[in-house]
Motif scaffolding. Structure first.
Motif, PDB file in Angstrom:
ATOM      1  N   LEU A 147       0.822  -1.211   0.000  1.00 44.88           N
ATOM      2  CA  LEU A 147       0.000   0.000   0.000  1.00 44.88           C
ATOM      3  C   LEU A 147       0.857   1.262   0.000  1.00 44.88           C
ATOM      4  CD1 LEU A 147      -2.785  -0.991   2.577  1.00 44.88           C
ATOM      5  CD2 LEU A 147      -2.980  -0.906   0.083  1.00 44.88           C
ATOM      6  N   GLY A 148       1.960   1.221   0.714  1.00 45.44           N
ATOM      7  CA  GLY A 148       2.806   2.410   0.841  1.00 45.44           C
ATOM      8  C   GLY A 148       3.893   2.524  -0.202  1.00 45.44           C
ATOM      9  N   ASN A 149       3.958   1.579  -1.140  1.00 40.42           N
ATOM     10  CA  ASN A 149       5.056   1.562  -2.109  1.00 40.42           C
ATOM     11  C   ASN A 149       5.216   2.874  -2.881  1.00 40.42           C
ATOM     12  OD1 ASN A 149       7.126  -0.292  -3.549  1.00 40.42           O
ATOM     13  ND2 ASN A 149       5.993   0.636  -5.229  1.00 40.42           N
ATOM     14  N   PRO A 150       4.140   3.472  -3.425  1.00 43.97           N
ATOM     15  CA  PRO A 150       4.330   4.728  -4.162  1.00 43.97           C
ATOM     16  C   PRO A 150       4.980   5.831  -3.321  1.00 43.97           C
ATOM     17  CG  PRO A 150       2.164   3.806  -4.619  1.00 43.97           C
ATOM     18  CD  PRO A 150       2.744   3.005  -3.488  1.00 43.97           C
ATOM     19  N   LEU A 151       4.611   5.908  -2.050  1.00 42.62           N
ATOM     20  CA  LEU A 151       5.163   6.944  -1.188  1.00 42.62           C
ATOM     21  C   LEU A 151       6.615   6.658  -0.825  1.00 42.62           C
ATOM     22  CD1 LEU A 151       2.081   7.486   1.147  1.00 42.62           C
ATOM     23  CD2 LEU A 151       2.911   9.012  -0.651  1.00 42.62           C
ATOM     24  N   PHE A 152       6.951   5.388  -0.611  1.00 43.62           N
ATOM     25  CA  PHE A 152       8.337   5.041  -0.294  1.00 43.62           C
ATOM     26  C   PHE A 152       9.225   5.251  -1.512  1.00 43.62           C
ATOM     27  CE2 PHE A 152      10.956   1.720   2.284  1.00 43.62           C
ATOM     28  CZ  PHE A 152      11.787   2.741   2.701  1.00 43.62           C
ATOM     29  N   LEU A 153       8.688   4.979  -2.705  1.00 33.02           N
ATOM     30  CA  LEU A 153       9.406   5.239  -3.953  1.00 33.02           C
ATOM     31  C   LEU A 153       9.737   6.721  -4.079  1.00 33.02           C
ATOM     32  CD1 LEU A 153      10.329   4.499  -6.881  1.00 33.02           C
ATOM     33  CD2 LEU A 153       7.937   4.815  -7.573  1.00 33.02           C
ATOM     34  N   VAL A 154       8.735   7.555  -3.847  1.00 33.02           N
ATOM     35  CA  VAL A 154       8.937   9.002  -3.925  1.00 33.02           C
ATOM     36  C   VAL A 154       9.932   9.467  -2.877  1.00 33.02           C
ATOM     37  CG1 VAL A 154       7.804  11.231  -3.535  1.00 33.02           C
ATOM     38  CG2 VAL A 154       6.698   9.493  -4.962  1.00 33.02           C
ATOM     39  N   LYS A 155       9.775   9.000  -1.651  1.00 31.00           N
ATOM     40  CA  LYS A 155      10.681   9.376  -0.565  1.00 31.00           C
ATOM     41  C   LYS A 155      12.136   9.048  -0.911  1.00 31.00           C
ATOM     42  CE  LYS A 155      11.800   6.632   2.705  1.00 31.00           C
ATOM     43  NZ  LYS A 155      13.273   6.729   2.876  1.00 31.00           N
ATOM     44  N   THR A 156      12.356   7.842  -1.407  1.00 32.28           N
ATOM     45  CA  THR A 156      13.716   7.396  -1.726  1.00 32.28           C
ATOM     46  C   THR A 156      14.339   8.237  -2.815  1.00 32.28           C
ATOM     47  OG1 THR A 156      13.169   5.122  -1.080  1.00 32.28           O
ATOM     48  CG2 THR A 156      15.094   5.430  -2.488  1.00 32.28           C
ATOM     49  N   ARG A 157      13.588   8.499  -3.869  1.00 36.06           N
ATOM     50  CA  ARG A 157      14.134   9.291  -4.971  1.00 36.06           C
ATOM     51  C   ARG A 157      14.394  10.739  -4.559  1.00 36.06           C
ATOM     52  NH1 ARG A 157      10.909   7.294 -10.460  1.00 36.06           N
ATOM     53  NH2 ARG A 157      11.830   5.199 -10.548  1.00 36.06           N
ATOM     54  N   MET A 158      13.509  11.284  -3.736  1.00 29.19           N
ATOM     55  CA  MET A 158      13.711  12.658  -3.272  1.00 29.19           C
ATOM     56  C   MET A 158      14.942  12.757  -2.382  1.00 29.19           C
ATOM     57  SD  MET A 158       9.827  14.020  -2.515  1.00 29.19           S
ATOM     58  CE  MET A 158      10.387  15.687  -2.123  1.00 29.19           C
ATOM     59  N   GLN A 159      15.146  11.769  -1.510  1.00 32.28           N
ATOM     60  CA  GLN A 159      16.282  11.806  -0.598  1.00 32.28           C
ATOM     61  C   GLN A 159      17.597  11.481  -1.298  1.00 32.28           C
ATOM     62  OE1 GLN A 159      14.990   9.120   2.522  1.00 32.28           O
ATOM     63  NE2 GLN A 159      14.025  10.778   3.672  1.00 32.28           N
ATOM     64  N   ALA A 160      17.534  10.750  -2.414  1.00 28.09           N
ATOM     65  CA  ALA A 160      18.755  10.425  -3.147  1.00 28.09           C
ATOM     66  C   ALA A 160      19.275  11.616  -3.941  1.00 28.09           C
ATOM     67  CB  ALA A 160      18.495   9.247  -4.095  1.00 28.09           C
ATOM     68  N   TYR A 161      18.410  12.594  -4.181  1.00 25.22           N
ATOM     69  CA  TYR A 161      18.800  13.756  -4.983  1.00 25.22           C
ATOM     70  C   TYR A 161      19.653  14.731  -4.171  1.00 25.22           C
ATOM     71  CZ  TYR A 161      18.457  18.245  -7.369  1.00 25.22           C
ATOM     72  OH  TYR A 161      18.757  19.445  -7.961  1.00 25.22           O
ATOM     73  N   SER A 162      20.709  15.226  -4.795  1.00 22.11           N
ATOM     74  CA  SER A 162      21.533  16.274  -4.198  1.00 22.11           C
ATOM     75  C   SER A 162      22.025  17.197  -5.301  1.00 22.11           C
ATOM     76  CB  SER A 162      22.730  15.690  -3.454  1.00 22.11           C
ATOM     77  OG  SER A 162      23.600  16.734  -3.017  1.00 22.11           O
ATOM     78  N   PRO A 163      21.750  18.488  -5.198  1.00 20.16           N
ATOM     79  CA  PRO A 163      22.219  19.421  -6.228  1.00 20.16           C
ATOM     80  C   PRO A 163      23.713  19.708  -6.147  1.00 20.16           C
ATOM     81  CG  PRO A 163      21.126  20.621  -4.465  1.00 20.16           C
ATOM     82  CD  PRO A 163      20.959  19.157  -4.153  1.00 20.16           C
ATOM     83  N   VAL A 164      24.346  19.297  -5.046  1.00 22.52           N
ATOM     84  CA  VAL A 164      25.752  19.628  -4.827  1.00 22.52           C
ATOM     85  C   VAL A 164      26.651  18.392  -4.882  1.00 22.52           C
ATOM     86  CG1 VAL A 164      27.399  20.690  -3.239  1.00 22.52           C
ATOM     87  CG2 VAL A 164      25.070  21.579  -3.384  1.00 22.52           C
ATOM     88  N   LEU A 165      26.276  17.343  -4.157  1.00 26.21           N
ATOM     89  CA  LEU A 165      27.094  16.129  -4.094  1.00 26.21           C
ATOM     90  C   LEU A 165      26.248  14.921  -4.499  1.00 26.21           C
ATOM     91  CD1 LEU A 165      28.901  16.857  -0.703  1.00 26.21           C
ATOM     92  CD2 LEU A 165      29.896  17.036  -2.988  1.00 26.21           C
ATOM     93  N   PRO A 166      25.965  14.775  -5.786  1.00 30.24           N
ATOM     94  CA  PRO A 166      25.086  13.691  -6.233  1.00 30.24           C
ATOM     95  C   PRO A 166      25.740  12.314  -6.131  1.00 30.24           C
ATOM     96  CG  PRO A 166      25.996  14.851  -8.116  1.00 30.24           C
ATOM     97  CD  PRO A 166      26.432  15.613  -6.899  1.00 30.24           C
ATOM     98  N   VAL A 167      24.933  11.350  -5.725  1.00 25.61           N
ATOM     99  CA  VAL A 167      25.356   9.947  -5.677  1.00 25.61           C
ATOM    100  C   VAL A 167      24.230   9.115  -6.272  1.00 25.61           C
ATOM    101  CG1 VAL A 167      25.922   7.982  -4.196  1.00 25.61           C
ATOM    102  CG2 VAL A 167      26.812  10.243  -3.640  1.00 25.61           C
ATOM    103  N   GLY A 168      24.546   8.268  -7.246  1.00 23.29           N
ATOM    104  CA  GLY A 168      23.518   7.456  -7.878  1.00 23.29           C
ATOM    105  C   GLY A 168      22.709   8.264  -8.880  1.00 23.29           C
ATOM    106  N   ALA A 169      21.671   7.633  -9.463  1.00 25.01           N
ATOM    107  CA  ALA A 169      20.797   8.321 -10.415  1.00 25.01           C
ATOM    108  C   ALA A 169      20.088   9.475  -9.719  1.00 25.01           C
ATOM    109  CB  ALA A 169      19.778   7.336 -10.988  1.00 25.01           C
ATOM    110  N   GLN A 170      19.949  10.598 -10.427  1.00 21.95           N
ATOM    111  CA  GLN A 170      19.377  11.803  -9.838  1.00 21.95           C
ATOM    112  C   GLN A 170      18.054  12.170 -10.512  1.00 21.95           C
ATOM    113  OE1 GLN A 170      21.273  13.909  -7.170  1.00 21.95           O
ATOM    114  NE2 GLN A 170      21.610  11.701  -7.076  1.00 21.95           N
ATOM    115  N   ARG A 171      17.050  12.401  -9.703  1.00 25.65           N
ATOM    116  CA  ARG A 171      15.753  12.866 -10.195  1.00 25.65           C
ATOM    117  C   ARG A 171      15.318  14.025  -9.309  1.00 25.65           C
ATOM    118  NH1 ARG A 171      15.720   7.267 -10.342  1.00 25.65           N
ATOM    119  NH2 ARG A 171      15.104   6.286 -12.298  1.00 25.65           N
ATOM    120  N   HIS A 172      15.085  15.153  -9.928  1.00 26.01           N
ATOM    121  CA  HIS A 172      14.724  16.338  -9.147  1.00 26.01           C
ATOM    122  C   HIS A 172      13.221  16.553  -9.175  1.00 26.01           C
ATOM    123  CE1 HIS A 172      14.765  20.960  -8.541  1.00 26.01           C
ATOM    124  NE2 HIS A 172      14.628  20.322  -7.385  1.00 26.01           N
ATOM    125  N   TYR A 173      12.585  16.375  -8.023  1.00 28.31           N
ATOM    126  CA  TYR A 173      11.162  16.657  -7.871  1.00 28.31           C
ATOM    127  C   TYR A 173      11.012  17.850  -6.925  1.00 28.31           C
ATOM    128  CZ  TYR A 173      10.869  11.778  -9.480  1.00 28.31           C
ATOM    129  OH  TYR A 173      10.998  10.602 -10.181  1.00 28.31           O
TER     130      TYR A 173
END
Length: 281
Positions: free
Chosen positions: A94-120
């Motif tokens: 049930l929570g998969n869409p929200l955990f997906l969004v959370k993970t991608r948002m937290q993985a993003y960094s405009p300064v020190l990127p690590v891994g694939a970057q998606r800016h939301y």
């Protein structure tokens, strides 16, 4: 931390040395918003996950007991672990869409990127972007890994909590209704949960965050992993067993207090509810 050095041999240049280095650099470069990125979807994900995990655990455990011919209130390892897995699987799906969004948002960094970057810009922007680019099915990306993580975590979290609490009480080390009993039991549960769930947690993060492309049939697929088992195997081959446990310190610092607060609060609330109901009767 779980994405750093993804599928690379040792010796790669590290952006972050440890969890505290991540915290300091994120605060210095992005401020409070960077440290709290993804808080909104994380909160509502926990409502769905723990609402299911705590709400479905006891009813499903009693039902599994009846199916196996046990007394409904009897504590058995098999039915406790099965009920824990079942309730966590429901919440994870049930929570998969929200955990997906959370993970991608937290993985993003405009300064020190690590891994694939998606800016939301925010959670709603993330959800709408995923649906627009990947279709509604995109919200289920990584659901198989989320279910694996939930099944493992659910099978040990509440059962280990109840087992520890029963041991403390049966050996006369604490009383059944003492808050200290809840705290000690939930502390043990937090350690067990972190150790058991860490490989699946790393896998889920990587499944969520991997780059995607459109296949020949138009289906959006990940470029690095086909499924959770493929991710586990590739991580093991490239990074060794310790690759599964990247980010363990950060995971423990999150999951231990979360488990302590959640399970302790749940027991205290149930205790107050039962007292109130008995007074009414």
């Amino acid at each position: 931390m779980q994405l750093q050095g993804e599928l690379m041999k040792s010796g790669e240049t590290k952006v972050y040395r440890n969890v505290f280095d991540v915290l300091v650099k994120t605060w210095r470069n992005e401020g409070i918003r960077g440290v709290q990125r993804g808080l909104g979807p994380a909160y509502f994900y926990q409502v769905l996950l723990n609402g299911s995990r705590l709400g479905l655990y006891e009813p499903s455990r009693r039902q599994f007991n009846r199916i196996l011919g046990h007394q409904p209130l009897q504590q058995t390892t098999a039915t406790s672990m099965t009920a824990g897995s079942f309730s966590a699987i429901v919440g994870s799906f049930l929570g998969n869409p929200l955990f997906l969004v959370k993970t991608r948002m937290q993985a993003y960094s405009p300064v020190l990127p690590v891994g694939a970057q998606r800016h939301y810009r925010h959670a709603w922007d993330a959800l709408s972007t995923i649906i627009r680019e990947e279709g509604v099915k995109g919200l289920l990306r990584g659901a198989d890994a989320a279910i694996l993580r939930g099944a493992i975590g659910g099978s040990v979290q509440i059962p280990s909590y109840i087992w520890t609490k029963n041991q403390l009480v049966s050996h006369g080390m604490a009383s059944l209704d003492s808050p200290w009993t809840y705290l000690m039991s939930s502390s043990v549960s937090g350690v067990v949960l972190c150790l058991a769930m860490q490989p699946a947690d790393t896998t889920l993060t990587r499944m969520y965050n991997q780059p995607t492309v459109s296949g020949p049939n138009g289906r959006i697929v990940g470029t690095l992993y086909r499924n959770p088992l493929d991710c586990l195997w590739k991580t093991l081959k490239a990074e060794g067993i310790f690759g599964w446990y990247k980010g363990s310190t950060a995971h423990f610092l999150r999951i231990a207090p979360h488990t302590i607060i959640t399970l302790t609060a749940n027991d205290l609330i149930v205790r107050l509810y039962l007292k109130a109901r008995h007074r009414e009767e």
